[in-house]
Motif scaffolding. Structure first.
Motif, mmCIF file in Angstrom:
data_model
loop_
_atom_site.group_PDB
_atom_site.id
_atom_site.type_symbol
_atom_site.label_atom_id
_atom_site.label_comp_id
_atom_site.label_asym_id
_atom_site.label_seq_id
_atom_site.Cartn_x
_atom_site.Cartn_y
_atom_site.Cartn_z
ATOM 1 N N MET A 128 10.625 32.596 45.273
ATOM 2 C CA MET A 128 9.825 32.440 44.079
ATOM 3 C C MET A 128 10.036 33.660 43.193
ATOM 4 O O MET A 128 10.081 34.782 43.659
ATOM 5 C CB MET A 128 8.348 32.307 44.468
ATOM 6 N N SER A 129 10.121 33.429 41.896
ATOM 7 C CA SER A 129 10.304 34.543 40.975
ATOM 8 C C SER A 129 9.101 34.647 40.038
ATOM 9 O O SER A 129 8.376 33.681 39.807
ATOM 10 C CB SER A 129 11.591 34.368 40.170
ATOM 11 N N CYS A 130 8.915 35.815 39.506
ATOM 12 C CA CYS A 130 7.811 36.102 38.598
ATOM 13 C C CYS A 130 7.951 35.227 37.343
ATOM 14 O O CYS A 130 9.022 35.178 36.739
ATOM 15 C CB CYS A 130 7.850 37.577 38.216
ATOM 16 N N PRO A 131 6.874 34.540 36.943
ATOM 17 C CA PRO A 131 6.960 33.676 35.764
ATOM 18 C C PRO A 131 7.082 34.447 34.448
ATOM 19 O O PRO A 131 7.431 33.871 33.428
ATOM 20 C CB PRO A 131 5.659 32.875 35.804
ATOM 21 N N ILE A 132 6.832 35.747 34.461
ATOM 22 C CA ILE A 132 6.921 36.546 33.241
ATOM 23 C C ILE A 132 8.309 37.161 33.075
ATOM 24 O O ILE A 132 8.928 37.032 32.034
ATOM 25 C CB ILE A 132 5.842 37.659 33.221
ATOM 26 N N CYS A 133 8.809 37.817 34.116
ATOM 27 C CA CYS A 133 10.087 38.527 33.972
ATOM 28 C C CYS A 133 11.190 38.021 34.901
ATOM 29 O O CYS A 133 12.306 38.528 34.851
ATOM 30 C CB CYS A 133 9.881 40.011 34.200
ATOM 31 N N ALA A 134 10.869 37.057 35.738
ATOM 32 C CA ALA A 134 11.811 36.482 36.704
ATOM 33 C C ALA A 134 12.202 37.454 37.816
ATOM 34 O O ALA A 134 13.154 37.213 38.553
ATOM 35 C CB ALA A 134 13.058 35.944 36.016
ATOM 36 N N ASP A 152 5.889 40.228 44.232
ATOM 37 C CA ASP A 152 5.263 41.171 45.146
ATOM 38 C C ASP A 152 4.050 40.463 45.748
ATOM 39 O O ASP A 152 3.232 39.887 45.026
ATOM 40 C CB ASP A 152 4.820 42.415 44.391
ATOM 41 N N LYS A 153 3.923 40.504 47.060
ATOM 42 C CA LYS A 153 2.829 39.823 47.748
ATOM 43 C C LYS A 153 1.471 40.245 47.199
ATOM 44 O O LYS A 153 0.555 39.425 47.078
ATOM 45 C CB LYS A 153 2.913 40.133 49.244
ATOM 46 N N LYS A 154 1.330 41.499 46.824
ATOM 47 C CA LYS A 154 0.067 42.027 46.312
ATOM 48 C C LYS A 154 -0.321 41.387 44.975
ATOM 49 O O LYS A 154 -1.505 41.218 44.689
ATOM 50 C CB LYS A 154 0.185 43.543 46.141
ATOM 51 N N TYR A 155 0.666 41.027 44.137
ATOM 52 C CA TYR A 155 0.398 40.509 42.795
ATOM 53 C C TYR A 155 0.819 39.053 42.632
ATOM 54 O O TYR A 155 0.918 38.561 41.522
ATOM 55 C CB TYR A 155 1.120 41.363 41.752
ATOM 56 N N PHE A 211 3.073 37.109 40.581
ATOM 57 C CA PHE A 211 3.789 38.050 39.713
ATOM 58 C C PHE A 211 4.478 39.130 40.535
ATOM 59 O O PHE A 211 4.242 39.282 41.719
ATOM 60 C CB PHE A 211 2.817 38.680 38.709
ATOM 61 N N CYS A 212 5.301 39.918 39.847
ATOM 62 C CA CYS A 212 6.021 40.989 40.534
ATOM 63 C C CYS A 212 5.279 42.312 40.457
ATOM 64 O O CYS A 212 5.537 43.222 41.239
ATOM 65 C CB CYS A 212 7.421 41.144 39.937
ATOM 66 N N SER A 213 4.363 42.431 39.495
ATOM 67 C CA SER A 213 3.665 43.699 39.289
ATOM 68 C C SER A 213 2.349 43.482 38.562
ATOM 69 O O SER A 213 2.087 42.403 38.025
ATOM 70 C CB SER A 213 4.538 44.636 38.449
ATOM 71 N N ARG A 214 1.574 44.518 38.514
ATOM 72 C CA ARG A 214 0.307 44.487 37.771
ATOM 73 C C ARG A 214 0.585 44.265 36.285
ATOM 74 O O ARG A 214 -0.143 43.578 35.593
ATOM 75 C CB ARG A 214 -0.433 45.811 38.010
ATOM 76 N N ARG A 215 1.667 44.871 35.793
ATOM 77 C CA ARG A 215 2.023 44.735 34.386
ATOM 78 C C ARG A 215 2.240 43.271 34.015
ATOM 79 O O ARG A 215 1.705 42.782 33.023
ATOM 80 C CB ARG A 215 3.292 45.533 34.073
ATOM 81 N N CYS A 216 3.019 42.550 34.804
ATOM 82 C CA CYS A 216 3.289 41.140 34.508
ATOM 83 C C CYS A 216 2.022 40.294 34.637
ATOM 84 O O CYS A 216 1.810 39.366 33.861
ATOM 85 C CB CYS A 216 4.405 40.600 35.393
ATOM 86 N N ALA A 217 1.169 40.638 35.582
ATOM 87 C CA ALA A 217 -0.109 39.929 35.715
ATOM 88 C C ALA A 217 -0.955 40.154 34.462
ATOM 89 O O ALA A 217 -1.574 39.224 33.945
ATOM 90 C CB ALA A 217 -0.854 40.404 36.960
ATOM 91 N N ASP A 218 -0.953 41.387 33.943
ATOM 92 C CA ASP A 218 -1.709 41.694 32.729
ATOM 93 C C ASP A 218 -1.114 41.006 31.500
ATOM 94 O O ASP A 218 -1.849 40.555 30.622
ATOM 95 C CB ASP A 218 -1.780 43.205 32.503
ATOM 96 N N VAL A 219 0.206 40.917 31.432
ATOM 97 C CA VAL A 219 0.864 40.214 30.329
ATOM 98 C C VAL A 219 0.437 38.746 30.343
ATOM 99 O O VAL A 219 0.105 38.166 29.300
ATOM 100 C CB VAL A 219 2.401 40.345 30.412
ATOM 101 N N ASP A 220 0.404 38.140 31.523
ATOM 102 C CA ASP A 220 -0.005 36.747 31.649
ATOM 103 C C ASP A 220 -1.466 36.572 31.226
ATOM 104 O O ASP A 220 -1.803 35.641 30.486
ATOM 105 C CB ASP A 220 0.192 36.278 33.085
ATOM 106 N N LEU A 221 -2.322 37.469 31.660
ATOM 107 C CA LEU A 221 -3.742 37.404 31.297
ATOM 108 C C LEU A 221 -3.913 37.526 29.780
ATOM 109 O O LEU A 221 -4.708 36.804 29.179
ATOM 110 C CB LEU A 221 -4.521 38.510 32.015
ATOM 111 N N ALA A 222 -3.161 38.409 29.161
ATOM 112 C CA ALA A 222 -3.224 38.568 27.704
ATOM 113 C C ALA A 222 -2.802 37.287 26.998
ATOM 114 O O ALA A 222 -3.368 36.933 25.960
ATOM 115 C CB ALA A 222 -2.340 39.729 27.263
ATOM 116 N N LYS A 223 -1.837 36.583 27.559
ATOM 117 C CA LYS A 223 -1.419 35.311 26.965
ATOM 118 C C LYS A 223 -2.546 34.284 27.031
ATOM 119 O O LYS A 223 -2.753 33.520 26.090
ATOM 120 C CB LYS A 223 -0.168 34.775 27.659
#
Length: 61
Positions: free
Chosen positions: A1-7, A11-14, A17-29
């Protein structure tokens, strides 16, 4: 599986997503309405305006 924001690798923790940054980008959307389904129904617009107008006033933080 790849991150829907940056591919990047997920990361299991997020997951999914792959990182907190990508999770935040998604939330902002979500907050900005970028994921909203468009509607051309004028009744939807009126209902949305009425819903916002009936919300109680909130104090700034």
């Amino acid at each position: 599986m790849s991150c829907p924001i940056c591919a990047g690798e997920v990361d299991k923790k997020y997951r999914p997503f792959c990182s907190r940054r990508c999770a935040d980008v998604d939330l902002a959307k979500w907050f900005s309405g970028a994921y909203a389904a468009p509607s051309e129904d004028p009744e939807d617009i009126e209902k949305a305006i009425e819903a916002v107008e009936t919300l109680p006033a909130q104090k700034p933080h």
